[in-house]
Design an enzyme around this catalytic site. Structure first.
Site, PDB file in Angstrom:
ATOM      1  N   ASP A 195     -49.530 -55.871 -91.363  1.00  0.00           N
ATOM      2  CA  ASP A 195     -49.137 -55.298 -90.072  1.00  0.00           C
ATOM      3  C   ASP A 195     -48.616 -53.899 -90.333  1.00  0.00           C
ATOM      4  O   ASP A 195     -48.116 -53.604 -91.425  1.00  0.00           O
ATOM      5  CB  ASP A 195     -48.017 -56.100 -89.402  1.00  0.00           C
ATOM      6  CG  ASP A 195     -46.654 -55.737 -89.964  1.00  0.00           C
ATOM      7  OD1 ASP A 195     -46.350 -56.192 -91.083  1.00  0.00           O
ATOM      8  OD2 ASP A 195     -45.919 -54.962 -89.323  1.00  0.00           O
TER       9      ASP A 195
ATOM     10  N   GLY B 144     -40.261 -55.516 -98.558  1.00  0.00           N
ATOM     11  CA  GLY B 144     -39.672 -54.459 -99.374  1.00  0.00           C
ATOM     12  C   GLY B 144     -40.680 -53.577-100.074  1.00  0.00           C
ATOM     13  O   GLY B 144     -40.362 -52.922-101.057  1.00  0.00           O
TER      14      GLY B 144
ATOM     15  N   CYS C   2     -68.314 -45.964 -85.011  1.00  0.00           N
ATOM     16  CA  CYS C   2     -67.384 -46.923 -84.423  1.00  0.00           C
ATOM     17  C   CYS C   2     -67.921 -47.459 -83.097  1.00  0.00           C
ATOM     18  O   CYS C   2     -68.537 -46.734 -82.324  1.00  0.00           O
ATOM     19  CB  CYS C   2     -66.033 -46.247 -84.204  1.00  0.00           C
ATOM     20  SG  CYS C   2     -64.808 -47.290 -83.402  1.00  0.00           S
TER      21      CYS C   2
ATOM     22  N   ASP D  61     -40.993 -60.604 -86.745  1.00  0.00           N
ATOM     23  CA  ASP D  61     -40.191 -60.204 -87.893  1.00  0.00           C
ATOM     24  C   ASP D  61     -38.731 -60.483 -87.538  1.00  0.00           C
ATOM     25  O   ASP D  61     -38.335 -60.444 -86.375  1.00  0.00           O
ATOM     26  CB  ASP D  61     -40.417 -58.727 -88.202  1.00  0.00           C
ATOM     27  CG  ASP D  61     -39.828 -58.359 -89.557  1.00  0.00           C
ATOM     28  OD1 ASP D  61     -39.340 -59.267 -90.261  1.00  0.00           O
ATOM     29  OD2 ASP D  61     -39.855 -57.168 -89.905  1.00  0.00           O
ATOM     30  N   SER D  62     -37.937 -60.767 -88.572  1.00  0.00           N
ATOM     31  CA  SER D  62     -36.571 -61.236 -88.335  1.00  0.00           C
ATOM     32  C   SER D  62     -35.618 -60.128 -87.940  1.00  0.00           C
ATOM     33  O   SER D  62     -34.537 -60.393 -87.425  1.00  0.00           O
ATOM     34  CB  SER D  62     -36.040 -61.887 -89.608  1.00  0.00           C
ATOM     35  OG  SER D  62     -35.922 -60.901 -90.630  1.00  0.00           O
ATOM     36  N   GLY D  63     -35.989 -58.896 -88.224  1.00  0.00           N
ATOM     37  CA  GLY D  63     -35.071 -57.804 -87.959  1.00  0.00           C
ATOM     38  C   GLY D  63     -34.270 -57.391 -89.176  1.00  0.00           C
ATOM     39  O   GLY D  63     -33.469 -56.462 -89.107  1.00  0.00           O
ATOM     40  N   GLY D  64     -34.482 -58.074 -90.302  1.00  0.00           N
ATOM     41  CA  GLY D  64     -33.775 -57.684 -91.522  1.00  0.00           C
ATOM     42  C   GLY D  64     -34.022 -56.222 -91.856  1.00  0.00           C
ATOM     43  O   GLY D  64     -33.084 -55.450 -92.093  1.00  0.00           O
ATOM     44  N   PHE D  65     -35.281 -55.829 -91.832  1.00  0.00           N
ATOM     45  CA  PHE D  65     -35.626 -54.447 -92.152  1.00  0.00           C
ATOM     46  C   PHE D  65     -34.926 -53.478 -91.206  1.00  0.00           C
ATOM     47  O   PHE D  65     -34.384 -52.457 -91.629  1.00  0.00           O
ATOM     48  CB  PHE D  65     -37.146 -54.265 -92.077  1.00  0.00           C
ATOM     49  CG  PHE D  65     -37.599 -52.869 -92.352  1.00  0.00           C
ATOM     50  CD1 PHE D  65     -37.691 -52.394 -93.653  1.00  0.00           C
ATOM     51  CD2 PHE D  65     -37.928 -52.011 -91.311  1.00  0.00           C
ATOM     52  CE1 PHE D  65     -38.100 -51.091 -93.909  1.00  0.00           C
ATOM     53  CE2 PHE D  65     -38.335 -50.709 -91.559  1.00  0.00           C
ATOM     54  CZ  PHE D  65     -38.422 -50.246 -92.856  1.00  0.00           C
TER      55      PHE D  65
ATOM     56  N   CYS E  72     -64.808 -44.762 -78.599  1.00  0.00           N
ATOM     57  CA  CYS E  72     -65.944 -44.061 -79.213  1.00  0.00           C
ATOM     58  C   CYS E  72     -67.248 -44.291 -78.451  1.00  0.00           C
ATOM     59  O   CYS E  72     -68.155 -43.469 -78.501  1.00  0.00           O
ATOM     60  CB  CYS E  72     -66.090 -44.491 -80.668  1.00  0.00           C
ATOM     61  SG  CYS E  72     -64.733 -43.878 -81.695  1.00  0.00           S
TER      62      CYS E  72
ATOM     63  N   ASP F  28     -33.658 -61.585 -94.132  1.00  0.00           N
ATOM     64  CA  ASP F  28     -33.554 -61.192 -95.538  1.00  0.00           C
ATOM     65  C   ASP F  28     -32.712 -59.930 -95.696  1.00  0.00           C
ATOM     66  O   ASP F  28     -32.447 -59.215 -94.732  1.00  0.00           O
ATOM     67  CB  ASP F  28     -34.950 -60.984 -96.153  1.00  0.00           C
ATOM     68  CG  ASP F  28     -35.772 -59.954 -95.400  1.00  0.00           C
ATOM     69  OD1 ASP F  28     -35.410 -59.614 -94.241  1.00  0.00           O
ATOM     70  OD2 ASP F  28     -36.783 -59.488 -95.934  1.00  0.00           O
TER      71      ASP F  28
ATOM     72  N   HIS G 236     -58.547 -46.997 -80.641  1.00  0.00           N
ATOM     73  CA  HIS G 236     -59.483 -46.745 -81.736  1.00  0.00           C
ATOM     74  C   HIS G 236     -58.873 -47.123 -83.082  1.00  0.00           C
ATOM     75  O   HIS G 236     -59.525 -47.757 -83.912  1.00  0.00           O
ATOM     76  CB  HIS G 236     -59.901 -45.271 -81.747  1.00  0.00           C
ATOM     77  CG  HIS G 236     -60.633 -44.882 -82.992  1.00  0.00           C
ATOM     78  ND1 HIS G 236     -61.971 -45.164 -83.177  1.00  0.00           N
ATOM     79  CD2 HIS G 236     -60.205 -44.289 -84.137  1.00  0.00           C
ATOM     80  CE1 HIS G 236     -62.341 -44.740 -84.381  1.00  0.00           C
ATOM     81  NE2 HIS G 236     -61.293 -44.205 -84.986  1.00  0.00           N
TER      82      HIS G 236
ATOM     83  N   CYS H 124     -65.830 -48.994 -80.797  1.00  0.00           N
ATOM     84  CA  CYS H 124     -64.709 -49.295 -79.904  1.00  0.00           C
ATOM     85  C   CYS H 124     -64.940 -48.682 -78.529  1.00  0.00           C
ATOM     86  O   CYS H 124     -65.812 -47.833 -78.341  1.00  0.00           O
ATOM     87  CB  CYS H 124     -63.385 -48.812 -80.500  1.00  0.00           C
ATOM     88  SG  CYS H 124     -63.028 -47.060 -80.236  1.00  0.00           S
TER      89      CYS H 124
END
Lengths: 398, 398
Positions: free
Chosen positions: B288, B238, B326, B91-95, B331, B145, B357, B328
C-alpha cells in the site's frame, strides 16, 4: 439544416420539444451544466452522461485565455478536447468581459481589456469572438453582446441593447464568412470544393435578447433580432444579474411574446431550481448556471424541500442520503454523515458527490417538467413543486 | 476459518496466490490503494472497482479522530460508510502516532499524544487500538506497534521491536475478547447465543515484523511473532521510512526467510512502482502507499518509462494520452494537453484523472506480475520491466 427544433406538447406557455444538433438531440426543457474551462467542475464527462446531462456549456473568454482557442482547435475542437461527444454551447464572453475590473475601453468596434490571468492586453470585437468560438467548435455559439448591470436605467440599457444588435449583424457576417472558409479539424466536409455537396453547417449562432428590466427595450431587442435573420434559437441575456425576481419573470413574459414560438429559447445564467420551473412556465427551453457545482463545492445540496448545508452539525450521525427521493450515484450509496465527514475533512470526494447530486437534481427537475408538459399536467405539477420547495426553503437550512 | 491464503505458483521467491476474506478474494501480489479517512483521495469507490482495485486501506488513527470510530460503527462499519464492499485493511495508527510532533509520552502501557486536529489529549494502548479497529470493522486489522525512524541504531530498534512484540500479545488477547463479545452492526451472527453455530470470524489480526535495518532484529521479531500464534498473515513494518533502498531489500530477504511461506506478507507503506516489483521478487504479496494519489494530485503520472510531470510546458500541445500503453479511463479519453490544462487551471478533474491513472498503474502492474508468476516468466518480466523503468526515469522528467 442540421439544427432543428420541434415542439411536441404545450401547456400554457410551457413547451416540450426536441432540439436537434450535430452532436445529438436535446429534449427540452433542459438544464445545461457549465464547464467554463472545458470541464464541469469536479465532474467527469462520463458522470454527466450517466446522470442524464444532454448538453453542456463552455466559455469563450476563459478558453481564449487558457489554454487558448487555437490550441483547442489544433487538438480537434472542444468535443474531443474534453471528451464530451454530446452537444456543447459556448458563451461568447460578453458577460465576463463586461464584468472585468480591468476593462479598459468600450467602443463601437469592440472592447479592450486586460486578461484577469496575466494582465495582457486583449481586444474582443464581434469578429474576433466569432473566430474564437469557431476555433472552439461548439455546436451552438452565442453572439458577442454588450452586457450592463441588471438594474441599469433605460438610457444605459438602450445603448447596450442597440450596440448588441449592431454587433449581432457583424457576428452574423463573420460567422457566414468563417463557415464558407471552413477547414476546422472538427468540421468534417467544410473544406470540400465549393461545387461539392456540402454537409449542413456544424455550428449555430444564437442572438441574445437584451434590454435590462425595461419591457419596451426587450421588445425592441427581440424585434431587431428577428428582423435581421431567421435564427435557429434565441438567447435571453442580462437577467439573474441582480434584478428582483418579479422583474426577471416579467421580462421573460415579454420576451416569450416577442420571439418566434418555433425556436428554442435559452435563458442565460439561470439558475436556481425555482428559477428553472418559473422559466419553463414562461416559455423557456434551455438553462445554464454554475450554481449546482459552485454550491456543491461549498457543501450545499439541492433537495425538493429546499437547500441543505451538509456541513451542519445536525447531519453528523444522519444515516439518510442527501435526498431520500433522489436516484443519483451519491444518494444511492452515501449517508449525509459520510458526505459531511468528507467536507469536514476537506476530502475531494465531498465536492464531487454534491456537484454530481446538484447537477443531477436540475437535470432530473427538467426531465420531470418535460414529462409533465407531455402529460398535460404541467400547471398542477409546477404549482405543487414550487409550493413544496418554498415551504421548507427557510434561510436557516442554507 | 474465513481467512485463507493459497499459493498457486511460485518463481524463485515470487508467489501468485489468493487471499480469501469475508468481503471477497484478493489475488496476489496486489496493490492496495490508501483511503486514510475512508476515501481514497479524489476517487470514487466505483472508479476503484472499475480500475481493478481489490482491497483498500483506511487508517485507525485518523478515523478515530474524525469522524470517530464509534460513529463509523453506528453507521454500519467502514464498508457501508464508504460504500466499498470489497476487502478493507486498517492500519493501527502506530506509524502516525509515533510520527506526531505532539507525542507526549511513551510507556509500556501505551502512548499519550495530542490530536493533530484539536490538541485534545488521547491515549492509545494495544487494547484501545483493537477496540477502535473493531469499531471500524475492516477485514484485516493491524496490531498496534512501536515505530522508530528507519535509520535507528540497534538499541533503539531493539527496544521498539521488543515492545511491539509485547503489545502484540495484548492486541491478540483483546482481539479475542472483542470477537467473543460481538454485537457490531457489521458482524452478522456475532451476537448469537454461545451455543449457536457461530459464523467464522469477520476480522483477521495481522502482526507487524519490526527491527529497523538490523537483520538479527528482524529475525528475532519474526520468531517471536510466529511463536506467539498462528497468524492469518504478516505485516512488515518500519521500511521505506528513510533507509536506503538496498537496506530495505536486504530486510525483505531476511523477513521472507523467517516467515511462514504459506501466509500473505504485507509490506506496509510501500511504495513506488519499482519498489513493488522488487518486493514481489522477495516474497511480498501485498503493498500500500499514498504515492499514486499524492503524486497524482501534484501532477505526476507513473508511466512504464518513469514518472512524468504533466505540468511541464513540453506537454502543452501534446495530443497523446499520459501513457500510450495504458487502458485506464483517463488515458482512453484525454490528451496530455488537456490534463495539463486542467492542472494549470486548478481544475479538480486533473487531480482525479492522475490519481485514477496512478492507482490503475500500480494495480495493473501487480496484475502483470501475477500473470508473469503464473506463466513462470516472472524473472524475465521483472528484469525487463525494471530495466525499462530505470532507463528513462531521469530526474529531469519528474
Amino acid at each position: 439544416m442540421s439544427f432543428t427544433f420541434a415542439i411536441s406538447h404545450t401547456v400554457g406557455r410551457a413547451r416540450a420539444g426536441a432540439f436537434v444538433t450535430p452532436h445529438g438531440v436535446v429534449e427540452t426543457p433542459a438544464f445545461m451544466a457549465v464547464g467554463t474551462l472545458a470541464t464541469v467542475k469536479a465532474l467527469d464527462p462520463a458522470e454527466l452522461r450517466t446522470l442524464g446531462a444532454q448538453m453542456i456549456l463552455a466559455n469563450a473568454y476563459h478558453l481564449h485565455l487558457r489554454p487558448g482557442d487555437e490550441l483547442v482547435r489544433e487538438l480537434g475542437g472542444l468535443h474531443r478536447f474534453m471528451a464530451w461527444d454530446g452537444p456543447i454551447l459556448t458563451d461568447s464572453g460578453g458577460f465576463q468581459v463586461f464584468s472585468l475590473e480591468t476593462l479598459r475601453a468600450i467602443s463601437e468596434d469592440g472592447v479592450e481589456f486586460r486578461s484577469h490571468l496575466d494582465g495582457s492586453r486583449r481586444v474582443f470585437t464581434p469578429e474576433r469572438v466569432m473566430q474564437i468560438e469557431r476555433n472552439l467548435g461548439a455546436d451552438v455559439i452565442m453572439q458577442f453582446d454588450h452586457v450592463v448591470p441588471g438594474q441599469s436605467e433605460a438610457p444605459l440599457a438602450r445603448e447596450a441593447m442597440e450596440r448588441s444588435a449592431r454587433w449581432l449583424a457583424r457576428c452574423l457576417a463573420e460567422f457566414g464568412r468563417l463557415q464558407a472558409v471552413g477547414g476546422e479539424p472538427w468540421a468534417v466536409g467544410d473544406d470540400l470544393p465549393p461545387t461539392a455537396h456540402r454537409p449542413p453547417p456544424t455550428q449555430a449562432l444564437f442572438p441574445i435578447v437584451q434590454g435590462g428590466i425595461h419591457a419596451e427595450l426587450r421588445e425592441e431587442s427581440a424585434r431587431r433580432i428577428v428582423d435581421l435573420h431567421e435564427w435557429p434559437g434565441y438567447g435571453i441575456g442580462g437577467l439573474s444579474v441582480g434584478e428582483a425576481k418579479p422583474d426577471m419573470y416579467a421580462m421573460l413574459e415579454v420576451t416569450d411574446a416577442a420571439l418566434p414560438a418555433d425556436r428554442p429559447r435559452y435563458l442565460m445564467g439561470v439558475g436556481f431550481p425555482e428559477d428553472l420551473v418559473e422559466g419553463v412556465r414562461r416559455g423557456v427551453d434551455l438553462f445554464d448556471c454554475v450554481a449546482p457545482t459552485r454550491m456543491g463545492r461549498n457543501g450545499t445540496a439541492f433537495t425538493p424541500d429546499g437547500r441543505v448545508n451538509i456541513k451542519r452539525t445536525e447531519f453528523r450521525r444522519d444515516p439518510r442520503p442527501l435526498d431520500p427521493e433522489c436516484g443519483c450515484a451519491a444518494c444511492a450509496r452515501f449517508s449525509r454523515a459520510y458526505v459531511r465527514h468528507l467536507f469536514t475533512s476537506d476530502e475531494m470526494l465531498g465536492a464531487r458527490l454534491l456537484s454530481l447530486h446538484n447537477v443531477h437534481f436540475l437535470v432530473a427537475l427538467m426531465r420531470a417538467a418535460r414529462d409533465a408538459v407531455r402529460a398535460g399536467t404541467f400547471d398542477a405539477w409546477s404549482a405543487a413543486w414550487l409550493g413544496r420547495y418554498h415551504a421548507h426553503a427557510a434561510p436557516a437550512l442554507t
